[in-house]
Design an enzyme around this catalytic site. Structure first.
Site, PDB file in Angstrom:
ATOM      1  N   CYS A  70       7.434  -5.130  15.234  1.00 36.92           N
ATOM      2  CA  CYS A  70       7.155  -4.118  16.258  1.00 36.92           C
ATOM      3  C   CYS A  70       5.730  -4.345  16.750  1.00 36.92           C
ATOM      4  CB  CYS A  70       7.315  -2.708  15.703  1.00 36.92           C
ATOM      5  SG  CYS A  70       8.992  -2.398  15.128  1.00 36.92           S
ATOM      6  N   CYS A 110       6.956  -7.052   6.855  1.00 42.44           N
ATOM      7  CA  CYS A 110       8.177  -6.639   7.568  1.00 42.44           C
ATOM      8  C   CYS A 110       8.539  -7.734   8.547  1.00 42.44           C
ATOM      9  CB  CYS A 110       7.934  -5.325   8.308  1.00 42.44           C
ATOM     10  SG  CYS A 110       9.405  -4.701   9.163  1.00 42.44           S
ATOM     11  N   CYS A 155       3.668   8.426   0.653  1.00 46.07           N
ATOM     12  CA  CYS A 155       4.235   7.469   1.600  1.00 46.07           C
ATOM     13  C   CYS A 155       4.295   6.122   0.884  1.00 46.07           C
ATOM     14  CB  CYS A 155       3.310   7.419   2.814  1.00 46.07           C
ATOM     15  SG  CYS A 155       3.740   6.166   4.003  1.00 46.07           S
ATOM     16  N   CYS A 209       2.578  -2.209  15.385  1.00 46.88           N
ATOM     17  CA  CYS A 209       2.496  -1.936  13.956  1.00 46.88           C
ATOM     18  C   CYS A 209       1.742  -3.041  13.208  1.00 46.88           C
ATOM     19  CB  CYS A 209       3.922  -1.815  13.413  1.00 46.88           C
ATOM     20  SG  CYS A 209       4.002  -1.671  11.627  1.00 46.88           S
ATOM     21  N   GLU A 253       0.813  -1.201   0.000  1.00 46.54           N
ATOM     22  CA  GLU A 253       0.000   0.000   0.000  1.00 46.54           C
ATOM     23  C   GLU A 253       0.850   1.256   0.000  1.00 46.54           C
ATOM     24  OE1 GLU A 253      -3.971  -1.596   2.231  1.00 46.54           O
ATOM     25  OE2 GLU A 253      -2.196  -1.243   3.420  1.00 46.54           O
ATOM     26  N   CYS A 290      -0.051   5.657   9.156  1.00 44.95           N
ATOM     27  CA  CYS A 290       1.148   4.843   9.343  1.00 44.95           C
ATOM     28  C   CYS A 290       0.857   3.710  10.315  1.00 44.95           C
ATOM     29  CB  CYS A 290       2.274   5.677   9.923  1.00 44.95           C
ATOM     30  SG  CYS A 290       2.937   6.827   8.733  1.00 44.95           S
TER      31      CYS A 290
HETATM   32  N1  SAH Z   1      10.130   0.286   9.117  1.00 46.17           N
HETATM   33  C1  SAH Z   1      10.344   1.670   9.111  1.00 46.17           C
HETATM   34  C2  SAH Z   1       9.452   2.422   8.147  1.00 46.17           C
HETATM   35  C3  SAH Z   1       8.028   1.996   8.058  1.00 46.17           C
HETATM   36  S1  SAH Z   1       7.069   2.215   9.524  1.00 46.17           S
HETATM   37  C4  SAH Z   1      10.228   2.246  10.490  1.00 46.17           C
HETATM   38  O1  SAH Z   1       9.828   1.533  11.396  1.00 46.17           O
HETATM   39  O2  SAH Z   1      10.600   3.401  10.663  1.00 46.17           O
HETATM   40  C5  SAH Z   1       6.644   3.928   9.351  1.00 46.17           C
HETATM   41  C6  SAH Z   1       6.293   4.651  10.668  1.00 46.17           C
HETATM   42  O3  SAH Z   1       4.996   4.278  11.127  1.00 46.17           O
HETATM   43  C7  SAH Z   1       7.251   4.340  11.802  1.00 46.17           C
HETATM   44  O4  SAH Z   1       7.639   5.490  12.502  1.00 46.17           O
HETATM   45  C8  SAH Z   1       6.416   3.427  12.624  1.00 46.17           C
HETATM   46  O5  SAH Z   1       6.908   3.325  13.897  1.00 46.17           O
HETATM   47  C9  SAH Z   1       5.070   4.089  12.517  1.00 46.17           C
HETATM   48  N2  SAH Z   1       3.971   3.266  12.991  1.00 46.17           N
HETATM   49  C10 SAH Z   1       3.873   1.932  12.969  1.00 46.17           C
HETATM   50  N3  SAH Z   1       2.704   1.525  13.525  1.00 46.17           N
HETATM   51  C11 SAH Z   1       2.055   2.642  13.905  1.00 46.17           C
HETATM   52  C12 SAH Z   1       0.788   2.879  14.525  1.00 46.17           C
HETATM   53  N4  SAH Z   1      -0.032   1.892  14.838  1.00 46.17           N
HETATM   54  N5  SAH Z   1       0.436   4.159  14.772  1.00 46.17           N
HETATM   55  C13 SAH Z   1       1.249   5.168  14.421  1.00 46.17           C
HETATM   56  N6  SAH Z   1       2.441   5.005  13.829  1.00 46.17           N
HETATM   57  C14 SAH Z   1       2.856   3.754  13.574  1.00 46.17           C
HETATM   58 FE1  SF4 Z   2       8.552  -2.995  10.440  1.00 45.05          FE
HETATM   59 FE2  SF4 Z   2       6.381  -1.762  11.339  1.00 45.05          FE
HETATM   60 FE3  SF4 Z   2       8.518  -2.002  12.899  1.00 45.05          FE
HETATM   61 FE4  SF4 Z   2       8.600  -0.326  10.774  1.00 45.05          FE
HETATM   62  S1  SF4 Z   2       7.301  -0.139  12.596  1.00 45.05           S
HETATM   63  S2  SF4 Z   2      10.170  -1.827  11.444  1.00 45.05           S
HETATM   64  S3  SF4 Z   2       7.310  -1.503   9.339  1.00 45.05           S
HETATM   65  S4  SF4 Z   2       7.273  -3.700  12.122  1.00 45.05           S
END
Ligand code: SAH
Ligand code: SF4
Length: 352
Positions: A125, A121, A114, A128, A101, A346
């Site tokens: 995390c 991934c 974006c 996420c 996406e 995000c």
């Molecule tokens: N993997 C990279 C880039 C993709 S994630 C990273 O982690 O930076 C892009 C952004 O979205 C990151 O800052 C991530 O922490 C944030 N993100 C992930 N899940 C989220 C959520 N549920 N609410 C708000 N931001 C989130």
């Molecule tokens: Fe991967 Fe989501 Fe963590 Fe970014 S925030 S490193 S996309 S698991």
């Protein structure tokens, strides 16, 4: 799709998987002059040709030969959704029925795209949505490039303006698809093509020390964002398992090297999570970290993910956190969540 399946059956190779040297070797092997590979390269990366037919300055016979040997597998948009706040989410269809996406985020004076770097991934995390899917595969250079190209078309269509910024904040960890992401950035930057300035591109990372040091040694010109989300290793380990092998202090030192080598400011992303990382002490520790660099903090309010129990703090708590950061002399902005009604924010990108 049918064309793609036919080319698979004929065992044709996707021409956009070749780098410039490989392309030249192939063109020479076909008995053509070397400058033809340059022409081909230009068609592919500055005009995003997705068939040999349209390459009008190549001799017909050469185009036919190319067509017998090579194919294209362009990304296509198979779904678009517009949020009430103007955010547009698109779903990109890749060969093999995979999907990633991308999001277009309009603001007063700009439109940000974006984009994704991987299908899924591997870093898990906890907060996420993408992290809950696991990793399916890396995106190719052309698949990353295509996302920007297609979002550029959509920006013109919806907002009557070209893209102003690109952020790698969709699915995936860009530093774990290092060479494809860096090559794609080069292509996106080509003056005759998409012509997106390096300072308008931001790579967001969960904080991989080795990758950050590599970017520093390469003296890259684009910007870097760190997804920090906690001010102690104890909390960060819980939220982001990658912190166990890449603890905060090592990441900070890598960022200091990055700043020293590139002169680029870094930004820290910090999702406020109720009862987890939202105390005054967290704000003070965060300010201390940010002040080690010329860094800006982006406070992000948590976007709910189905099946997860995290919550965002109430408004008063968020204001208080901001206040402490400002008091401590840190540069901070509160990033409003966008596209929440269509799961385009995000961390909500997970192929529902
Ligand atoms: N993997 C990279 C880039 C993709 S994630 C990273 O982690 O930076 C892009 C952004 O979205 C990151 O800052 C991530 O922490 C944030 N993100 C992930 N899940 C989220 C959520 N549920 N609410 C708000 N931001 C989130
Ligand atoms: Fe991967 Fe989501 Fe963590 Fe970014 S925030 S490193 S996309 S698991």
């Amino acid at each position: 799709m049918i064309e793609y399946l036919c080319s698979m059956l004929k065992n044709k190779q996707d021409i956009r998987l070749l780098n410039a040297d490989e392309l030249k070797t192939q063109v020479l092997a076909m008995g053509e002059a070397a400058y033809r590979s340059k022409q081909l390269d230009e068609w592919i990366w500055t005009r995003r040709a997705v068939s040999f037919e349209e390459m009008s300055n190549l001799p017909r016979a050469f185009r036919q030969k190319l067509n017998e040997q090579f194919s294209f597998s362009p990304v296509v948009i198979d779904l678009e959704q517009k949020s009430i706040d103007g955010t547009v989410k698109v779903r990109f269809l890749l060969p093999g029925h995979l999907k990633v996406e991308g999001v277009l985020i309009p603001a007063k004076d700009r439109v940000t795209a974006c984009i994704s770097s991987q299908v899924g991934c591997s870093l898990s995390c906890r907060f996420c949505a993408t992290g809950q899917m696991g990793l399916n595969r890396q995106l190719t250079v052309a698949e990353i490039f295509d996302q920007v190209w297609l979002l550029q078309e959509k920006a013109k269509e919806y907002f009557d303006t070209p893209l102003s910024n690109i952020v790698f904040m969709g699915m995936g960890e860009p530093l774990l698809n290092f060479s494809n992401v860096l090559t794609a950035i080069e292509k996106i930057h080509l003056e005759k093509g998409l012509n997106i300035g390096m300072k308008r591109i931001t790579l967001s990372t969960s904080g991989l020390v080795k990758g950050i040091l590599k970017l520093a040694a390469m003296k890259v010109k684009f910007k870097l964002a760190l997804s920090l989300h906690a001010s102690t290793d104890e909390v960060r380990n819980r939220l982001m398992p990658i912190n166990e092998s890449n603890p905060i202090e090592e990441v900070m030192q890598a960022l200091e090297t990055f700043y020293k080598e590139t002169g680029n400011r870094v930004s820290f992303e910090y999702i406020l999570l109720k009862g987890i990382n939202d105390t005054d002490m967290d704000a003070r520790r965060l300010a201390v970290l940010a002040k080690r660099l010329p860094a800006k903090i982006n406070l992000i309010s948590y976007n709910p993910v189905e099946g997860l129990t995290y919550q965002k703090p109430d408004e008063g708590k968020i204001d208080r956190f901001m206040h402490v950061l400002v008091e401590q002399g840190a540069a901070v902005t509160l990033r409003q969540s966008r596209g929440g009604d269509i799961d385009a924010a995000c961390g909500q990108l997970a192929n529902k």
